[in-house]
Design an enzyme around this catalytic site. Structure first.
Site, PDB file in Angstrom:
ATOM      1  N   ASP A 117     -19.829 -26.123  12.355  1.00  0.00           N
ATOM      2  CA  ASP A 117     -20.926 -26.617  11.521  1.00  0.00           C
ATOM      3  C   ASP A 117     -21.077 -28.115  11.751  1.00  0.00           C
ATOM      4  OD1 ASP A 117     -22.796 -27.142   9.594  1.00  0.00           O
ATOM      5  OD2 ASP A 117     -21.412 -26.884   7.892  1.00  0.00           O
ATOM      6  N   ASN A 147     -23.547 -30.061  10.127  1.00  0.00           N
ATOM      7  CA  ASN A 147     -24.203 -30.815   9.044  1.00  0.00           C
ATOM      8  C   ASN A 147     -23.715 -30.462   7.645  1.00  0.00           C
ATOM      9  OD1 ASN A 147     -25.273 -28.309   8.770  1.00  0.00           O
ATOM     10  ND2 ASN A 147     -27.425 -28.947   8.848  1.00  0.00           N
ATOM     11  N   ASP A 164     -23.594 -27.644   5.930  1.00  0.00           N
ATOM     12  CA  ASP A 164     -24.200 -26.600   5.085  1.00  0.00           C
ATOM     13  C   ASP A 164     -23.399 -25.296   5.115  1.00  0.00           C
ATOM     14  OD1 ASP A 164     -24.777 -25.583   7.577  1.00  0.00           O
ATOM     15  OD2 ASP A 164     -26.949 -25.476   7.277  1.00  0.00           O
ATOM     16  N   ASP A 189     -23.870 -24.438  13.891  1.00  0.00           N
ATOM     17  CA  ASP A 189     -25.188 -24.796  14.413  1.00  0.00           C
ATOM     18  C   ASP A 189     -25.061 -25.370  15.827  1.00  0.00           C
ATOM     19  OD1 ASP A 189     -24.245 -27.464  13.856  1.00  0.00           O
ATOM     20  OD2 ASP A 189     -24.929 -27.200  11.782  1.00  0.00           O
ATOM     21  N   ASP A 200     -28.673 -14.599  24.585  1.00  0.00           N
ATOM     22  CA  ASP A 200     -28.515 -13.203  24.165  1.00  0.00           C
ATOM     23  C   ASP A 200     -29.895 -12.658  23.823  1.00  0.00           C
ATOM     24  OD1 ASP A 200     -27.664 -10.795  22.990  1.00  0.00           O
ATOM     25  OD2 ASP A 200     -25.868 -11.742  22.162  1.00  0.00           O
ATOM     26  N   ASP A 225     -28.816  -7.217  24.818  1.00  0.00           N
ATOM     27  CA  ASP A 225     -28.353  -6.389  23.713  1.00  0.00           C
ATOM     28  C   ASP A 225     -28.792  -4.928  23.915  1.00  0.00           C
ATOM     29  OD1 ASP A 225     -27.132  -6.525  20.985  1.00  0.00           O
ATOM     30  OD2 ASP A 225     -29.085  -5.735  20.373  1.00  0.00           O
ATOM     31  N   GLU A 267     -25.440  -4.881  27.610  1.00  0.00           N
ATOM     32  CA  GLU A 267     -24.542  -4.139  26.725  1.00  0.00           C
ATOM     33  C   GLU A 267     -24.913  -2.660  26.816  1.00  0.00           C
ATOM     34  OE1 GLU A 267     -23.211  -4.063  22.026  1.00  0.00           O
ATOM     35  OE2 GLU A 267     -25.306  -4.239  22.587  1.00  0.00           O
ATOM     36  N   HIS A 296     -18.086 -10.094  19.123  1.00  0.00           N
ATOM     37  CA  HIS A 296     -18.447 -10.289  17.708  1.00  0.00           C
ATOM     38  C   HIS A 296     -18.594  -8.984  16.944  1.00  0.00           C
ATOM     39  CE1 HIS A 296     -22.062  -9.256  19.810  1.00  0.00           C
ATOM     40  NE2 HIS A 296     -22.710  -9.098  18.669  1.00  0.00           N
ATOM     41  N   ASP A 297     -18.540  -7.850  17.621  1.00  0.00           N
ATOM     42  CA  ASP A 297     -18.641  -6.547  16.956  1.00  0.00           C
ATOM     43  C   ASP A 297     -17.282  -5.875  16.795  1.00  0.00           C
ATOM     44  OD1 ASP A 297     -21.445  -6.692  16.887  1.00  0.00           O
ATOM     45  OD2 ASP A 297     -21.652  -5.679  18.824  1.00  0.00           O
TER      46      ASP A 297
HETATM   47  O1  TEU Z   1     -24.495  -3.880  19.108  1.00  0.00           O
HETATM   48  C1  TEU Z   1     -24.805  -2.570  19.526  1.00  0.00           C
HETATM   49  C2  TEU Z   1     -24.193  -1.484  18.833  1.00  0.00           C
HETATM   50  O2  TEU Z   1     -24.322  -0.357  19.284  1.00  0.00           O
HETATM   51  C3  TEU Z   1     -23.501  -1.715  17.563  1.00  0.00           C
HETATM   52  O3  TEU Z   1     -23.993  -0.824  16.637  1.00  0.00           O
HETATM   53  C4  TEU Z   1     -22.081  -1.472  17.730  1.00  0.00           C
HETATM   54  O4  TEU Z   1     -21.895  -0.114  17.974  1.00  0.00           O
HETATM   55  C5  TEU Z   1     -21.398  -1.834  16.471  1.00  0.00           C
HETATM   56  O5  TEU Z   1     -21.605  -3.193  16.241  1.00  0.00           O
HETATM   57  C6  TEU Z   1     -19.944  -1.569  16.580  1.00  0.00           C
HETATM   58  O6  TEU Z   1     -19.430  -1.840  15.333  1.00  0.00           O
HETATM   59  C7  TEU Z   1     -25.452  -4.847  19.353  1.00  0.00           C
HETATM   60  C8  TEU Z   1     -24.966  -6.181  18.875  1.00  0.00           C
HETATM   61  O7  TEU Z   1     -23.842  -6.561  19.627  1.00  0.00           O
HETATM   62  C9  TEU Z   1     -24.706  -6.103  17.410  1.00  0.00           C
HETATM   63  O8  TEU Z   1     -24.150  -7.270  16.893  1.00  0.00           O
HETATM   64  C10 TEU Z   1     -26.017  -5.798  16.746  1.00  0.00           C
HETATM   65  O9  TEU Z   1     -25.813  -5.603  15.375  1.00  0.00           O
HETATM   66  C11 TEU Z   1     -26.686  -4.557  17.325  1.00  0.00           C
HETATM   67  O10 TEU Z   1     -26.687  -4.562  18.744  1.00  0.00           O
HETATM   68  C12 TEU Z   1     -28.125  -4.492  16.906  1.00  0.00           C
HETATM   69  O11 TEU Z   1     -28.867  -5.470  17.556  1.00  0.00           O
HETATM   70 CA    CA Z   2     -24.910 -26.199   9.786  1.00  0.00          CA
END
Ligand code: TEU
Ligand code: CA
Length: 547
Positions: A30, A32, A34, A38, A107, A208, A250, A324-325
């Protein structure tokens, strides 16, 4: 060690020697106060990334968005979310990164938009509106959706719009309507937008859910639709024509044969895909991601072998364990307690000896771990939908929470742990998602001060991959496939050989390496010395020249 060796990015296929780093902007830094990461925050940390030795940043979406799904719901593809900064900040990021020979990979969410995107708002105005056909509609009555397809994060994949007497199709949340790729105007709009970012200096894209763009809901087809490769080839021709762009799709539905097409060496589609076969191995067969089983190591090895051998010379692999998933890999397949450092290094060693392009997810290089929060503090739409759904179905709350602790996406999304200052140095305000309390002992400042940290292990692996051609070119041979403790393999070129040996467990393991490696050079390990056994999570990498 020179961790900052530069790649020549004008060379075709430069990304085969590259390592990328994924930034989840909301949680990185971050700038700033908040409480939300960012772009100016990212700028402050470029030197840190340069020190690690990466060649590119995969930036999770920074586009304007109502943030129902943290930016994977885009309302304007040509501007950034004001909370993340301005287009000027974005230009500064591209410029400053490039100055350090770091490429910015954006992305792109091309399968769907936000329901607040002007195209969708127009589409809602009437069946005759020119934007109506940008989305996927079917006639129906309020009580009878076109079919029983379910959306990715729960509920029906169809939402009814009374004034139109129609349903629109969405593979994810209600606020993420699917784009109609069968409409050529949609495709041209997206290609234009991509060229706009290329002109700004962006050097690649992560795409994505790219294997879901050619959906055919009447046939209940989501991924791998009949026109998928036609669309990808057109996309590649029209939007990715600039020499040197790196593209990674992906593709949850990819198997080896499909991946060969996606990543064909002629460049007709993409550079590579993220496939998830290895990631799905600790999921109960027939269950959802929330239904877990222990990782079957022999299956993991066979899976990696299949991908390594299958794509060698015929395509290109991506290498990743975290994003991140996904939950944090050290908490998932390692030991985030006593052997956190050893197991984090072991997992990296196992992966980085392989052929492909590695992706580090922010904090992975520190061995960051999962978190456990009360349900009221979770932010992720997937977690919250699943919690309500399973509670309604009568699952015991304890079991639901255990699934969230093990698999919830917010595990990976807690703020980056920079230092032992308040909020881990992530923000001076209140973080949008709690910081993992273990930041006092797990943070970047400490890692940089400790020559034995996970950070420096990654740095060494990155430098090795650039130095020795065997990492890029060697053929893969799995050793001892049936062992439930050992993950070992060799990589071979005509004149050199690499051996990677990993104890995947907390138990010691007796192991003697193949005779030809008796006098080989130990490139790297995660213990200060070697003994006749492999200690818990011990990992070693040996290298020899063939004579
Ligand atoms: O994820 C694709 C996806 O199939 C997700 O549902 C995945 O199976 C799930 O996150 C697993 O827990 C992509 C992105 O990486 C994700 O962050 C997004 O939420 C999703 O597409 C929709 O855009
Ligand atoms: Ca910020």
């Amino acid at each position: 060690m020179d961790s900052t060796q530069k790649l020549d990015k004008t060379k075709r296929g430069w990304w085969k020697s590259a390592v990328f780093y994924q930034i989840y902007p909301k949680s990185f830094q971050d700038g700033n106060g908040d409480g939300i990461g960012d772009i100016p925050g990212i700028l402050q940390r470029l030197d840190y990334l340069h020190e690690l030795g990466i060649d590119g940043i995969w930036l999770s979406p920074v586009f304007d968005s109502p943030q129902v799904d943290n930016g994977y719901d885009i309302s304007n593809y040509r501007d950034v979310w004001p909370t993340f900064g301005t287009m000027e900040d974005m230009k500064a990021l591209i410029r400053e990164a490039k100055r350090r020979n770091i490429s910015i990979i954006m992305d792109l969410v091309l399968n769907h938009t936000s329901d607040q995107h002007p195209w969708f708002l127009e589409a809602l105005k009437g069946r005759d509106n020119p934007y109506h056909d940008y989305y996927v509609w079917r006639d129906g009555t309020p009580d009878c959706p076109p079919n029983d397809m379910m959306a990715g994060f729960g509920g029906s994949a169809w939402t009814y719009i009374p004034q139109l007497g129609q349903y629109y199709f969405h593979q994810f949340t209600v606020q993420q309507p699917d784009l109609n790729w069968n409409n050529p105007a949609v495709r041209q709009e997206l290609y234009d937008m991509i060229r706009y970012w290329v002109d700004l200096g962006v050097e690649g894209f992560r795409l994505d859910v790219i294997d879901q763009i050619a959906k055919e809901p009447d046939q209940k087809i989501t991924n791998n639709g009949p026109r998928l490769h036609e669309f990808l080839q057109e996309l590649s021709r029209e939007a990715f024509c600039q020499e040197g762009l790196v593209t990674v799709g992906e593709a949850w539905g990819a198997d080896v044969e499909r991946a060969k097409r996606y990543s064909a060496p002629d460049g007709s589609e993409l550079s590579m895909v993220f496939q998830f076969e290895h990631i799905n191995l600790d999921q109960k067969p027939g269950g959802e991601k929330w239904d877990m089983i222990p990782l079957p190591l022999p299956q993991l090895k066979r899976c990696m072998e299949r991908w390594q051998q299958g794509l060698h010379g015929q395509g290109w692999n991506s290498l990743f364990l975290d994003n991140h998933d996904l939950p944090r890999i050290v908490s998932r397949w390692g030991d985030d307690g006593k052997y956190r450092v050893e197991s984090a290094k072991m997992l990296a060693t196992m992966l980085y000896g392989m052929e492909g392009t590695p992706y580090i997810y922010q904090g992975e290089e520190l061995g960051m771990t999962n978190i456990q929060l009360p349900i009221s503090q979770y932010q992720d739409v997937e977690i919250l939908n699943m919690y309500h759904h399973r509670m309604e179905e009568g699952y015991p709350e304890e079991q639901v929470m255990a699934s969230i602790y093990a698999r919830g996406r917010d595990n990976a999304r807690t703020p980056m742990q920079w230092s032992e200052e308040p909020n881990a140095g992530f923000t001076t305000g209140t973080p949008w998602l709690p910081v993992n309390p273990n930041y006092v002992s797990i943070n970047a400042r400490q890692a940089l001060a400790d020559p034995n940290s996970v950070f420096y292990h990654y740095q060494k692996l990155i430098a090795l991959r650039k130095r020795l051609p065997v990492f890029r070119e060697g053929t893969f041979t799995l050793l001892e496939p049936d062992s439930t403790q050992l993950f070992a393999y060799t990589r071979d070129t005509e004149d050199a050989q690499l051996l990677v040996v990993c104890n995947f467990t907390g138990e010691p393991l007796s192991y003697s390496r193949p005779a030809e490696f008796a006098d080989a050079e130990l490139l790297l390990s995660n213990y200060p010395d070697t003994t006749s056994v492999l200690r818990p999570y011990e990992a070693q990498m040996y290298y020899r020249k063939k004579d």
